[in-house]
Design an enzyme around this catalytic site. Structure first.
Site, mmCIF file in Angstrom:
data_model
loop_
_atom_site.group_PDB
_atom_site.id
_atom_site.type_symbol
_atom_site.label_atom_id
_atom_site.label_comp_id
_atom_site.label_asym_id
_atom_site.label_seq_id
_atom_site.Cartn_x
_atom_site.Cartn_y
_atom_site.Cartn_z
ATOM 1 C CE LYS A 105 -3.237 2.141 3.234
ATOM 2 N NZ LYS A 105 -2.583 2.390 4.533
ATOM 3 C CE1 TYR A 145 1.224 -23.339 4.739
ATOM 4 C CE2 TYR A 145 -0.428 -24.888 3.952
ATOM 5 C CZ TYR A 145 0.635 -24.025 3.696
ATOM 6 O OH TYR A 145 1.079 -23.865 2.399
HETATM 7 P P1 NAD Z 1 9.745 -23.302 1.900
HETATM 8 O O1 NAD Z 1 9.639 -23.717 3.317
HETATM 9 O O2 NAD Z 1 10.799 -23.945 1.052
HETATM 10 O O3 NAD Z 1 9.937 -21.726 1.762
HETATM 11 C C1 NAD Z 1 9.341 -20.805 2.626
HETATM 12 C C2 NAD Z 1 10.351 -19.701 2.906
HETATM 13 O O4 NAD Z 1 9.748 -18.714 3.747
HETATM 14 C C3 NAD Z 1 11.602 -20.209 3.644
HETATM 15 O O5 NAD Z 1 12.768 -19.762 2.989
HETATM 16 C C4 NAD Z 1 11.459 -19.610 5.040
HETATM 17 O O6 NAD Z 1 12.689 -19.423 5.682
HETATM 18 C C5 NAD Z 1 10.700 -18.330 4.738
HETATM 19 N N1 NAD Z 1 9.983 -17.775 5.891
HETATM 20 C C6 NAD Z 1 9.065 -18.404 6.681
HETATM 21 N N2 NAD Z 1 8.642 -17.586 7.646
HETATM 22 C C7 NAD Z 1 9.287 -16.396 7.462
HETATM 23 C C8 NAD Z 1 9.255 -15.157 8.143
HETATM 24 N N3 NAD Z 1 8.491 -14.943 9.238
HETATM 25 N N4 NAD Z 1 10.037 -14.142 7.677
HETATM 26 C C9 NAD Z 1 10.809 -14.321 6.582
HETATM 27 N N5 NAD Z 1 10.891 -15.483 5.902
HETATM 28 C C10 NAD Z 1 10.124 -16.515 6.340
HETATM 29 O O7 NAD Z 1 8.300 -23.546 1.249
HETATM 30 P P2 NAD Z 1 7.808 -23.428 -0.268
HETATM 31 O O8 NAD Z 1 7.363 -24.756 -0.724
HETATM 32 O O9 NAD Z 1 8.812 -22.686 -1.064
HETATM 33 O O10 NAD Z 1 6.510 -22.530 -0.074
HETATM 34 C C11 NAD Z 1 6.539 -21.138 -0.342
HETATM 35 C C12 NAD Z 1 5.146 -20.553 -0.235
HETATM 36 O O11 NAD Z 1 4.263 -21.228 -1.139
HETATM 37 C C13 NAD Z 1 4.509 -20.681 1.150
HETATM 38 O O12 NAD Z 1 3.785 -19.502 1.430
HETATM 39 C C14 NAD Z 1 3.582 -21.855 1.014
HETATM 40 O O13 NAD Z 1 2.501 -21.776 1.906
HETATM 41 C C15 NAD Z 1 3.131 -21.742 -0.428
HETATM 42 N N6 NAD Z 1 2.708 -23.051 -0.966
HETATM 43 C C16 NAD Z 1 3.627 -23.974 -1.389
HETATM 44 C C17 NAD Z 1 3.189 -25.200 -1.880
HETATM 45 C C18 NAD Z 1 4.148 -26.243 -2.409
HETATM 46 O O14 NAD Z 1 3.678 -27.309 -2.864
HETATM 47 N N7 NAD Z 1 5.436 -26.032 -2.424
HETATM 48 C C19 NAD Z 1 1.816 -25.491 -1.910
HETATM 49 C C20 NAD Z 1 0.922 -24.525 -1.447
HETATM 50 C C21 NAD Z 1 1.378 -23.295 -0.994
#
Ligand code: NAD
Ligand code: UDP
Length: 319
Positions: A105, A145
């Site tokens: 924003k 979650y």
């Molecule tokens: P991942 O765990 O590999 O990556 C998530 C990243 O977010 C990590 O690098 C972690 O350190 C960072 N992170 C978490 N909390 C944080 C915070 N408070 N401040 C800063 N960084 C933070 O997971 P991913 O598979 O890459 O998922 C990424 C996004 O996609 C997520 O939001 C997840 O919910 C969404 N998602 C992924 C999938 C999948 O199949 N991979 C499916 C549905 C949704």
């Protein structure tokens, strides 16, 4: 464009950084490494279009200079991770999304929220269209979650409606590929790592539950198109070809030539029995369709895990 990608050191965030940089944009990556790792973005350090900020996005976010986009991907995503980190998961989905929206924003930037097929819970409509409101147990273990993401969608729409922030919401279905942590606990990484090590393949329940697996390059392409589209309502991105977990185990065993046995373990509470995206909207609005079938995606992913398991530093870190 200049975009901020939160969760940049994670699996999906790091691939998104690559895509935006490859398209000629500037990227600010932000992460606190709770489930991600610097190795995922090591190849970007020194790239003139890339900057990295180590920061927890649940705290006030400050980014110097203009921003055209905020892609909010920070959040534990593997059930093993979010069950181990329930409060940080709730906080990043709620407070973190609030901070990301506030930043968007202030900068006049477009915000894209990484939501999830988990907003549908254990679905009673199959396959799942975006119009389905879901079937989630708010007080079960997965609620930390699912409800954080449902809140994240709600506050994103509120910022859009009340503050006029340009927003996009992607509901991501199970995605796999290189840069997943070998130890992150999701089914594709678990099965490949177990098969390569000759350890039992851990099937939870009887393996008849289904998932629909999307290769990471397809997902990133869908997200890139969604970000650049006019679509405000949530949009499913995933590969609609559905497999049972047992079929996945058999495919991984065949493709790795592994002699691993199959071990039946208890099914986690509230584990969705089926999951398959209805991608009619993505097809018609974004002209998007997945290109990489599961077998081809596994062929591209297995060598990455072989490499990880050969590296003692990686094995020590992640397993
Ligand atoms: P991942 O765990 O590999 O990556 C998530 C990243 O977010 C990590 O690098 C972690 O350190 C960072 N992170 C978490 N909390 C944080 C915070 N408070 N401040 C800063 N960084 C933070 O997971 P991913 O598979 O890459 O998922 C990424 C996004 O996609 C997520 O939001 C997840 O919910 C969404 N998602 C992924 C999938 C999948 O199949 N991979 C499916 C549905 C949704
Ligand atoms: N699963 C399994 N063995 C594992 C990991 C997961 O049988 O070692 C199952 C899990 O119970 C679920 C499916 O595989 O039914 C997908 O699990 P994952 O953790 O990858 O993601 P989810 O779709 O549940 O968020």
């Amino acid at each position: 464009m200049r975009v901020l990608i939160t969760g940049a050191a994670g699996f999906l965030g790091s691939h998104l950084c690559d895509r935006f940089l490859a398209e000629g944009h500037q990227v600010v990556g932000m992460d606190n490494f709770i489930t991600g790792h610097p190795d995922n973005i090591a190849h970007l350090i020194g790239h003139e279009g890339f900057r990295f900020v180590q920061h927890d996005v649940t705290d006030y976010m400050y980014v110097e200079g203009p921003l055209d986009g905020v892609l909010h991907f920070a959040s534990p995503a593997s059930p093993v991770d979010y069950l181990e980190q329930p409060i940080p998961t709730l906080k990043v989905g709620s407070l973190g999304t609030h901070k990301a929206l506030g930043l968007a924003k202030a900068k006049g930037a477009r915000l894209l929220l990484a939501s999830t097929s988990e907003v549908y819970g254990d679905p009673q409509v199959h396959p799942q269209p975006e119009t389905y409101w879901g079937h989630v147990n708010p007080v079960g273990p997965r609620g930390v979650y699912d409800e954080a993401k449902r809140f994240a969608e709600a506050i994103t729409m509120a910022y859009h409606r009340f503050h006029g922030v340009e927003t996009r919401i992607v509901r991501i279905f199970n995605t796999y590929g290189p840069r997943m942590r070998p130890g992150d606990g999701r089914v594709v990484s678990n099965f490949i790592v177990q098969a390569l090590r000759g350890e039992p393949i851990s099937i939870y329940g009887d393996g008849s539950q289904t998932r629909s697996f999307c290769y990471v390059s397809d997902l990133v392409d869908g997200i890139y198109r969604l970000f650049n589209s006019d679509r405000v309502d949530p949009t499913n991105i995933g590969n609609p070809v559905e497999f049972t977990v047992r079929e996945l185990a058999e495919l991984v065993l065949r493709m790795t030539g592994s002699q691993s046995e199959i071990a039946a373990l208890p099914l986690p509470q509230d584990d969705p029995k089926v999951r398959q995206p209805d991608i009619t909207v993505a097809r018609s609005v974004l002209g998007w369709e997945p290109q990489v079938p599961l077998e081809e995606g596994l062929r591209r992913t297995i060598p990455y895990f072989e490499q990880m398991l050969r590296d003692p530093r990686q094995s020590a870190r992640t397993l």
